[in-house]
Motif scaffolding. Structure first.
Motif, short mmCIF file in Angstrom:
data_model
loop_
_atom_site.label_atom_id
_atom_site.label_comp_id
_atom_site.label_asym_id
_atom_site.label_seq_id
_atom_site.Cartn_x
_atom_site.Cartn_y
_atom_site.Cartn_z
N MET A 14 0.86 -1.19 0.00
CA MET A 14 0.00 0.00 0.00
C MET A 14 0.89 1.23 0.00
O MET A 14 1.75 1.37 0.84
N ASN A 15 0.68 2.09 -0.96
CA ASN A 15 1.43 3.34 -0.95
C ASN A 15 0.47 4.52 -1.03
O ASN A 15 -0.54 4.48 -1.71
N GLN A 16 0.80 5.57 -0.33
CA GLN A 16 0.02 6.80 -0.33
C GLN A 16 -1.47 6.57 -0.05
O GLN A 16 -2.33 7.03 -0.78
N ALA A 17 -1.76 5.85 1.02
CA ALA A 17 -3.15 5.66 1.41
C ALA A 17 -3.77 7.00 1.79
O ALA A 17 -3.17 7.79 2.50
N ASP B 141 -11.95 -6.88 -0.09
CA ASP B 141 -11.12 -6.57 -1.27
C ASP B 141 -11.23 -5.08 -1.62
O ASP B 141 -10.23 -4.43 -1.93
N PHE B 142 -12.45 -4.55 -1.57
CA PHE B 142 -12.67 -3.13 -1.86
C PHE B 142 -11.86 -2.26 -0.91
O PHE B 142 -11.19 -1.31 -1.33
N MET B 143 -11.90 -2.57 0.39
CA MET B 143 -11.16 -1.77 1.37
C MET B 143 -9.65 -1.89 1.16
O MET B 143 -8.93 -0.90 1.24
N LEU B 144 -9.17 -3.09 0.90
CA LEU B 144 -7.73 -3.29 0.66
C LEU B 144 -7.26 -2.52 -0.58
O LEU B 144 -6.15 -2.01 -0.61
N ASP B 145 -8.13 -2.44 -1.60
CA ASP B 145 -7.78 -1.75 -2.84
C ASP B 145 -7.88 -0.23 -2.74
O ASP B 145 -7.27 0.47 -3.55
N SER B 146 -8.67 0.27 -1.78
CA SER B 146 -8.93 1.71 -1.77
C SER B 146 -8.41 2.45 -0.54
O SER B 146 -8.62 3.65 -0.42
N GLU C 223 -3.86 -4.82 6.62
CA GLU C 223 -2.44 -4.50 6.47
C GLU C 223 -1.75 -4.25 7.80
O GLU C 223 -0.56 -4.49 7.95
N ILE C 224 -2.51 -3.74 8.77
CA ILE C 224 -1.97 -3.52 10.11
C ILE C 224 -2.92 -4.21 11.10
O ILE C 224 -4.14 -4.05 11.00
#
Length: 173
Positions: A1-4, A92-97, A151-152
Motif C-alpha cells: 500500500m502506498n500513499q493511502a 477486497d474493496f477496502m484493501l484496494d482503496s 495490512e496492520i
C-alpha cells in the motif's frame, strides 16, 4: 500500500473502532465517518430496526452500498461495522482503496465490553448472557479469515495510539 488516503478500521463489534477512529482522525487532522451512522442516515432508522424490519440480508446490501459510496473520500478514517469485511467483496474493496487496520481483541475482552450493550446490537439480541462468550468466540473465529487480511493488526486491549499513528504515518506520507 502506498500513499493511502483513507483508513478503514475493522474488527469485532465492541473492539473500539469508532472510538479509535475519532481519535486517529483528530490526530491526523482528517475526517471521520462511522459506517453504521451513515447507514442509519441513509435508511432513516437505527441499525437494530433495519435488522428487525428488513432483515440481515437487506442490511448487508445497504452496508456494501454505503461503503462503496465512500470510494472518493480522501483523508478520511472510516469505522466499519463488525461484519462489513465479511460480506461480498467488501474486504477486497477496502484493501484496494485504503489502509486497513484490524483492532484485534480476545473473546473475553469483547465479552466484558459487550455485556452491557447487547440490546443495541442486533446479532446479540437473542443471545443469552451465559452464552455470550461462546457466541463471540465462534463468530470471531468465523470472521478472523477476513479480519486477518488487514495490512496492520493492533492489539485492541493494550494498544498505544502513538505507536499506531507512527505506523500509519509511514503508510500515508
Amino acid at each position: 500500500m502506498n500513499q493511502a488516503s483513507k483508513i478503514y478500521l475493522i474488527g469485532f463489534m465492541g473492539s473500539g473502532k469508532s472510538t479509535a477512529g475519532r481519535k486517529l482522525a483528530s490526530q491526523l487532522n482528517w475526517s471521520f465517518i462511522d459506517l453504521d451512522e451513515k447507514i442509519q442516515k441513509m435508511e432513516g432508522m437505527k441499525i437494530p430496526d433495519i435488522f428487525s424490519h428488513k432483515g440481515e440480508s437487506y442490511f448487508r446490501k445497504l452496508e456494501t452500498k454505503a461503503l462503496k459510496e465512500l470510494k472518493s473520500e480522501t483523508e478520511t478514517v472510516i469505522s466499519t461495522g463488525g461484519g462489513t469485511p465479511c460480506f461480498g467483496d467488501n474486504m477486497d474493496f477496502m484493501l484496494d482503496s485504503g489502509l486497513t487496520i484490524y483492532i484485534r481483541m480476545t473473546p473475553l475482552s469483547l465479552k466484558k465490553r459487550l455485556e452491557g450493550s447487547a440490546e443495541g446490537r442486533p446479532l446479540l439480541k437473542e443471545i443469552d448472557r451465559k452464552d455470550l462468550q461462546g457466541y463471540i468466540t465462534a463468530k470471531l473465529a468465523e470472521r478472523e479469515k477476513w479480519y486477518s487480511r488487514a495490512e496492520i493488526i493492533i492489539d485492541g486491549v493494550n494498544n498505544d495510539l502513538s505507536d499506531l499513528l507512527s505506523l500509519i504515518k509511514k503508510q500515508i506520507r
